[in-house]
Design a protein around this motif. Structure first.
Motif, PDB file in Angstrom:
ATOM      1  N   GLY A  59     -16.467  39.211  39.554  1.00  0.00           N
ATOM      2  CA  GLY A  59     -17.257  38.348  38.683  1.00  0.00           C
ATOM      3  C   GLY A  59     -18.524  37.836  39.336  1.00  0.00           C
ATOM      4  N   ALA A  65     -22.650  41.118  33.884  1.00  0.00           N
ATOM      5  CA  ALA A  65     -21.332  41.228  33.235  1.00  0.00           C
ATOM      6  C   ALA A  65     -21.200  42.469  32.369  1.00  0.00           C
ATOM      7  N   LYS A 100     -11.581  31.937  36.881  1.00  0.00           N
ATOM      8  CA  LYS A 100     -11.287  33.318  36.508  1.00  0.00           C
ATOM      9  C   LYS A 100     -10.033  33.376  35.639  1.00  0.00           C
ATOM     10  N   GLY A 112     -13.792  41.854  29.890  1.00  0.00           N
ATOM     11  CA  GLY A 112     -14.686  41.134  30.786  1.00  0.00           C
ATOM     12  C   GLY A 112     -15.715  40.285  30.067  1.00  0.00           C
TER      13      GLY A 112
END
Length: 129
Positions: A59, A65, A100, A112
């Motif tokens: 991440g 992303a 997370k 994601g």
């Protein structure tokens, strides 16, 4: 937690870009110009990061992303100080892992990203509790 001598050497700011590019090329097994989740996990595992750490660092590294670690993102991972700060600060690492975990609860399809529908469902579920 502190960086092992091996990790400190691997992530040293003095690491020549040619070494970073070679490392990237080695783990980019399909030569598509980016590291996918599996390739990046193999790289992090080779450095000795555990599963929880690998998820957290993914991440931090995938800046846009999109699920792909580009060479620029990989170089920033090496040259930046985010990784060193987190490995050295257990509280920050624990906080990152908590974030997370919360994100993964909302990301129902595991892509994601949190879609608007996933966000609305999460807010409705929290309202009902």
């Amino acid at each position: 937690k502190t960086l092992s001598p091996f990790m400190a050497a691997v992530l040293a700011e003095e690491t020549p870009v040619v070494v970073i590019k070679s490392t990237f090329a080695y783990f980019d097994k399909d030569n598509n110009g980016y590291l996918d989740k599996e390739e990046f996990n193999k790289y992090l595992k080779s450095l000795g990061f555990n599963e929880e750490q690998r998820g957290a660092f993914k991440g931090l590294t995938d800046n846009n992303a999109d699920g792909k670690i580009t060479l620029d993102e990989f170089i920033e991972f090496y040259k930046g100080d985010k990784v060193k700060k987190i490995v050295d600060d257990n509280d920050e690492f624990e906080f990152l892992c908590t974030c997370k975990d919360i994100f993964n609860q909302y990301d129902k399809n595991g892509d994601g990203k949190i879609t608007w529908d996933e966000w609305q469902k999460a807010m409705k579920d929290n309202k009902d509790e």
